[in-house]
Design an enzyme around this catalytic site. Structure first.
Site, PDB file in Angstrom:
ATOM      1  N   LYS A  69       0.111   4.270  -0.265  1.00  0.00           N
ATOM      2  CA  LYS A  69      -0.488   5.463   0.362  1.00  0.00           C
ATOM      3  C   LYS A  69      -0.215   6.691  -0.514  1.00  0.00           C
ATOM      4  CE  LYS A  69      -0.195   3.120   4.773  1.00  0.00           C
ATOM      5  NZ  LYS A  69       0.010   3.165   6.228  1.00  0.00           N
ATOM      6  N   GLU A  82      -6.668   4.504   8.145  1.00  0.00           N
ATOM      7  CA  GLU A  82      -6.462   5.928   7.866  1.00  0.00           C
ATOM      8  C   GLU A  82      -7.734   6.537   7.274  1.00  0.00           C
ATOM      9  OE1 GLU A  82      -2.840   5.417   5.620  1.00  0.00           O
ATOM     10  OE2 GLU A  82      -1.848   4.793   7.472  1.00  0.00           O
ATOM     11  N   GLY A  91       2.850   2.010  10.834  1.00  0.00           N
ATOM     12  CA  GLY A  91       3.806   3.099  10.724  1.00  0.00           C
ATOM     13  C   GLY A  91       4.535   3.422  12.007  1.00  0.00           C
ATOM     14  N   HIS A 130      -9.425   1.049   5.159  1.00  0.00           N
ATOM     15  CA  HIS A 130      -8.137   1.248   5.832  1.00  0.00           C
ATOM     16  C   HIS A 130      -8.336   2.154   7.049  1.00  0.00           C
ATOM     17  CE1 HIS A 130      -4.008   2.402   6.620  1.00  0.00           C
ATOM     18  NE2 HIS A 130      -3.655   1.339   5.929  1.00  0.00           N
ATOM     19  N   SER A 156       3.683  -2.482  10.225  1.00  0.00           N
ATOM     20  CA  SER A 156       5.137  -2.558  10.390  1.00  0.00           C
ATOM     21  C   SER A 156       5.719  -3.912   9.974  1.00  0.00           C
ATOM     22  CB  SER A 156       5.537  -2.203  11.826  1.00  0.00           C
ATOM     23  OG  SER A 156       5.148  -0.863  12.122  1.00  0.00           O
ATOM     24  N   ASN A 213       0.868  -1.174   0.000  1.00  0.00           N
ATOM     25  CA  ASN A 213       0.000   0.000   0.000  1.00  0.00           C
ATOM     26  C   ASN A 213       0.904   1.222   0.000  1.00  0.00           C
ATOM     27  OD1 ASN A 213      -1.778   2.066   0.481  1.00  0.00           O
ATOM     28  ND2 ASN A 213      -2.443   1.347   2.498  1.00  0.00           N
ATOM     29  N   GLU A 240      -5.176  -5.139  10.438  1.00  0.00           N
ATOM     30  CA  GLU A 240      -4.134  -4.133  10.663  1.00  0.00           C
ATOM     31  C   GLU A 240      -4.398  -3.426  11.991  1.00  0.00           C
ATOM     32  OE1 GLU A 240      -2.210  -2.863   6.661  1.00  0.00           O
ATOM     33  OE2 GLU A 240      -3.839  -1.508   7.103  1.00  0.00           O
TER      34      GLU A 240
END
Ligand code: 13P
Length: 263
Positions: free
Chosen positions: A13, A106, A182, A104, A222, A11, A176
């Site tokens: 992003k 985010e 991250g 996701h 990660s 991904n 996730e």
């Protein structure tokens, strides 16, 4: 791993313009071919990248002769209309994508996406013939409160709704944990495996064992070369959704190699 074909997705992003995306996709393709050859015909790993929407078409053209799969990072549920700034599943397919990430964390946290909105996207992707990569995952507060499985299963149920097992035949789920994205913190293989097993058990209860055994459940958060092999060797971890370590071939290709090693 299991009889399910491992799936390694990058991904990207909001990273990489068109020349950078085309170059990186080319490097991944160049690395995939020798890995596949060395593994032989009995071992398959599916590899997918999700570039920014503006680079999708150029990347698709540049890797058209390869096995590399392409995904959108999000979609709108309507096929067309007065929806400024949105991209439909059919347009993602038109640009060369066969898959699309939805839900996701985010998007949930920064853009207010609800389970109901994600459910509409899931249906729209299936209707357009794209493979949904449905993301679920708990925050650190939810984990600390012992709510991990409850949160993840509620997100899964909220997205799948009353869709039938046959409608969901292509579904991919990505677990996730938000606190692992991250941050350099990864769920331990045992903790990740426990949530993956709970996701599969929920799919078996809601849609039957045959769908539950077919759906690939990816881990994301990660993932890197140093932890990929151990995560991927868990029985219910069928692949990885990789963020930061998918942004260069030096970091991403060893994760693909790890998937071949345990396939
Ligand atoms: P990182 O691999 O950078 O933690 O990101 C994971 C992710 O969000 C993939 O969708």
């Amino acid at each position: 791993m299991s009889a399910r074909v491992p799936f390694i997705a990058g991904n990207w992003k909001l990273h990489h313009n068109i020349p950078a995306a085309v170059a990186l996709a080319g490097q991944i393709v160049d690395a995939m071919e020798p890995l596949a050859r060395a593994a032989g015909p009995s071992k398959t790993v599916e590899v997918c990248i999700a570039p920014v929407a503006t680079a999708l078409y150029a990347v698709a053209q540049s890797v058209a002769e390869s096995e590399l799969l392409l995904a959108g990072q999000n979609c709108h549920h309507e096929p067309q209309g007065a929806f400024t700034g949105e991209v439909s599943p059919a347009l993602l397919r038109d640009a060369g994508a066969s898959h699309c990430i939805i839900g996701h964390s985010e998007r949930r946290a920064l853009f207010g996406e609800t389970d109901a909105a994600i459910a509409l996207k899931l249906r729209a992707l299936l209707e357009a013939g794209l493979v949904p990569i449905l993301c679920v995952g708990e925050t650190l507060e939810q984990r600390d409160a012992g709510e991990t499985e409850g949160v993840v299963i509620a997100q899964l149920r909220g997205a799948l709704g009353d869709l039938s097992a046959s409608a969901l035949a292509t579904l991919i789920v990505a677990y996730e944990p938000v606190w692992a994205i991250g941050t350099g913190r990864t769920a331990s293989p045992a903790d990740a495996q426990a949530v993956h097993a709970a996701i599969r058990a929920e799919l078996a209860a809601s849609h039957g064992d045959s769908l539950a055994q077919a759906v690939r459940v990816l881990y994301g958060g990660s993932v890197k070369a140093s932890n990929a092999a151990e995560l991927l060797s868990q029985p219910d971890i069928d692949g990885a959704l990789v963020g930061g370590a998918s942004l260069s071939s030096e970091l991403f290709v060893p994760i693909i190699a790890a998937a071949y090693a345990v396939a």
